[in-house]
Design a protein around this motif. Structure first.
Motif, PDB file in Angstrom:
ATOM      1  N   ILE A   8      43.358  46.527  44.451  1.00 48.27           N
ATOM      2  CA  ILE A   8      44.499  47.437  44.581  1.00 48.27           C
ATOM      3  C   ILE A   8      44.894  48.003  43.216  1.00 48.27           C
ATOM      4  N   ARG A   9      45.755  49.010  43.244  1.00 44.61           N
ATOM      5  CA  ARG A   9      46.315  49.559  42.016  1.00 44.61           C
ATOM      6  C   ARG A   9      47.213  48.494  41.374  1.00 44.61           C
ATOM      7  N   LYS A  10      47.151  48.385  40.060  1.00 45.86           N
ATOM      8  CA  LYS A  10      48.015  47.435  39.357  1.00 45.86           C
ATOM      9  C   LYS A  10      49.488  47.783  39.582  1.00 45.86           C
ATOM     10  N   SER A  11      49.791  49.053  39.705  1.00 49.40           N
ATOM     11  CA  SER A  11      51.178  49.489  39.885  1.00 49.40           C
ATOM     12  C   SER A  11      51.762  49.062  41.232  1.00 49.40           C
ATOM     13  N   LYS A  12      50.919  48.715  42.195  1.00 45.87           N
ATOM     14  CA  LYS A  12      51.388  48.309  43.518  1.00 45.87           C
ATOM     15  C   LYS A  12      51.437  46.787  43.686  1.00 45.87           C
ATOM     16  N   PHE A  13      51.019  46.035  42.662  1.00 47.52           N
ATOM     17  CA  PHE A  13      50.919  44.583  42.793  1.00 47.52           C
ATOM     18  C   PHE A  13      52.250  43.921  43.129  1.00 47.52           C
ATOM     19  N   SER A  14      53.316  44.293  42.457  1.00 46.64           N
ATOM     20  CA  SER A  14      54.619  43.678  42.705  1.00 46.64           C
ATOM     21  C   SER A  14      55.057  43.879  44.154  1.00 46.64           C
ATOM     22  N   GLU A  15      54.878  45.079  44.670  1.00 41.85           N
ATOM     23  CA  GLU A  15      55.238  45.384  46.061  1.00 41.85           C
ATOM     24  C   GLU A  15      54.358  44.596  47.036  1.00 41.85           C
ATOM     25  N   VAL A  16      53.068  44.503  46.748  1.00 39.73           N
ATOM     26  CA  VAL A  16      52.147  43.748  47.601  1.00 39.73           C
ATOM     27  C   VAL A  16      52.526  42.272  47.597  1.00 39.73           C
ATOM     28  N   LYS A  17      52.786  41.714  46.422  1.00 41.26           N
ATOM     29  CA  LYS A  17      53.152  40.300  46.303  1.00 41.26           C
ATOM     30  C   LYS A  17      54.425  39.994  47.099  1.00 41.26           C
ATOM     31  N   THR A  18      55.438  40.830  46.958  1.00 42.00           N
ATOM     32  CA  THR A  18      56.697  40.647  47.684  1.00 42.00           C
ATOM     33  C   THR A  18      56.473  40.727  49.187  1.00 42.00           C
ATOM     34  N   GLY A  86      41.865  56.276  45.324  1.00 43.71           N
ATOM     35  CA  GLY A  86      41.955  55.151  44.398  1.00 43.71           C
ATOM     36  C   GLY A  86      42.904  54.059  44.826  1.00 43.71           C
ATOM     37  N   ASP A  87      43.383  54.105  46.078  1.00 47.91           N
ATOM     38  CA  ASP A  87      44.279  53.049  46.561  1.00 47.91           C
ATOM     39  C   ASP A  87      43.589  51.701  46.649  1.00 47.91           C
ATOM     40  N   GLY A  88      42.266  51.677  46.778  1.00 48.41           N
ATOM     41  CA  GLY A  88      41.542  50.412  46.755  1.00 48.41           C
ATOM     42  C   GLY A  88      40.747  50.132  48.008  1.00 48.41           C
ATOM     43  N   LYS A  89      40.295  48.894  48.106  1.00 53.94           N
ATOM     44  CA  LYS A  89      39.462  48.446  49.232  1.00 53.94           C
ATOM     45  C   LYS A  89      39.897  47.046  49.638  1.00 53.94           C
ATOM     46  N   ILE A  90      39.607  46.704  50.903  1.00 57.61           N
ATOM     47  CA  ILE A  90      39.841  45.350  51.411  1.00 57.61           C
ATOM     48  C   ILE A  90      38.556  44.883  52.073  1.00 57.61           C
ATOM     49  N   PHE A  91      38.157  43.657  51.760  1.00 57.30           N
ATOM     50  CA  PHE A  91      36.962  43.049  52.339  1.00 57.30           C
ATOM     51  C   PHE A  91      37.373  41.763  53.053  1.00 57.30           C
ATOM     52  N   VAL A  92      36.816  41.525  54.239  1.00 58.84           N
ATOM     53  CA  VAL A  92      37.132  40.325  55.010  1.00 58.84           C
ATOM     54  C   VAL A  92      35.841  39.576  55.300  1.00 58.84           C
ATOM     55  N   SER A  93      35.859  38.273  55.052  1.00 61.47           N
ATOM     56  CA  SER A  93      34.693  37.445  55.360  1.00 61.47           C
ATOM     57  C   SER A  93      35.153  36.128  55.974  1.00 61.47           C
ATOM     58  N   ASP A  94      34.230  35.469  56.670  1.00 63.96           N
ATOM     59  CA  ASP A  94      34.525  34.185  57.308  1.00 63.96           C
ATOM     60  C   ASP A  94      34.438  33.055  56.295  1.00 63.96           C
ATOM     61  N   ILE A  95      35.326  32.085  56.457  1.00 63.90           N
ATOM     62  CA  ILE A  95      35.300  30.864  55.662  1.00 63.90           C
ATOM     63  C   ILE A  95      34.878  29.728  56.586  1.00 63.90           C
ATOM     64  N   LYS A  96      33.829  29.053  56.221  1.00 65.89           N
ATOM     65  CA  LYS A  96      33.299  27.976  57.061  1.00 65.89           C
ATOM     66  C   LYS A  96      34.230  26.767  57.084  1.00 65.89           C
ATOM     67  N   GLU A  97      34.725  26.352  55.925  1.00 63.97           N
ATOM     68  CA  GLU A  97      35.569  25.158  55.863  1.00 63.97           C
ATOM     69  C   GLU A  97      36.443  25.214  54.623  1.00 63.97           C
ATOM     70  N   CYS A  98      37.534  24.469  54.657  1.00 66.12           N
ATOM     71  CA  CYS A  98      38.468  24.400  53.550  1.00 66.12           C
ATOM     72  C   CYS A  98      38.898  22.943  53.381  1.00 66.12           C
ATOM     73  N   TYR A  99      38.989  22.482  52.147  1.00 66.31           N
ATOM     74  CA  TYR A  99      39.383  21.101  51.863  1.00 66.31           C
ATOM     75  C   TYR A  99      40.541  21.089  50.880  1.00 66.31           C
ATOM     76  N   ARG A 100      41.482  20.175  51.085  1.00 67.13           N
ATOM     77  CA  ARG A 100      42.547  19.938  50.116  1.00 67.13           C
ATOM     78  C   ARG A 100      42.088  18.798  49.227  1.00 67.13           C
ATOM     79  N   ILE A 101      41.928  19.055  47.960  1.00 64.46           N
ATOM     80  CA  ILE A 101      41.384  18.081  47.023  1.00 64.46           C
ATOM     81  C   ILE A 101      42.262  16.839  46.929  1.00 64.46           C
ATOM     82  N   ARG A 102      43.572  17.025  46.860  1.00 65.55           N
ATOM     83  CA  ARG A 102      44.489  15.905  46.661  1.00 65.55           C
ATOM     84  C   ARG A 102      44.392  14.856  47.759  1.00 65.55           C
ATOM     85  N   THR A 103      44.310  15.285  49.028  1.00 65.81           N
ATOM     86  CA  THR A 103      44.353  14.339  50.150  1.00 65.81           C
ATOM     87  C   THR A 103      43.029  14.173  50.883  1.00 65.81           C
TER      88      THR A 103
END
Length: 112
Positions: A8-18, A86-103
């Motif tokens: 994304i554009r750096k100028s839009k980051f704050s709005e995206v984050k919020t 120049g607004d940017g691009k979005i890519f979506v992919s599958d995640i096979k698995e996710c682990y929480r390291i702490r637990t």
């Protein structure tokens, strides 16, 4: 689970984050990146315009559960859009698995 990567554009980051925080996406990673694209940026130095093809952007990496994919994409599209080239691009992919390291937990619950 889905991994959503957005450039994304750096100028839009704050709005995206919020906007992402407002829908409950409270964790993601981001980097400042430079790339090449269709947009041509220009700089003016002492009244002379210089053109460059290097474009400054922000790269976001977000992992969400499948049921949260649509709302996350919609939020990104609305918050990052200016309507200009120049607004940017979005890519979506599958995640096979996710682990929480702490637990040692695995699966979609680790994203909460």
């Amino acid at each position: 689970m889905k991994k959503i990567e957005a450039i994304i554009r750096k100028s839009k980051f704050s709005e995206v984050k919020t906007s992402l925080h407002a829908i409950g996406v409270n964790f993601f990673s981001y980097w400042d990146v430079t790339g090449l694209g269709n947009e041509k940026t220009g700089h003016v130095y002492r009244g002379v315009s210089y053109s460059t093809s290097d474009i400054q952007r922000r790269y976001l990496s977000i992992v969400v559960n499948d049921d949260f994919e649509e709302i996350t994409l919609k939020t990104l599209m609305e918050a990052a859009r200016t309507g200009d080239v120049g607004d940017g691009k979005i890519f979506v992919s599958d995640i096979k698995e996710c682990y929480r390291i702490r637990t040692g937990e695995k699966g979609g619950e680790t994203l909460k």
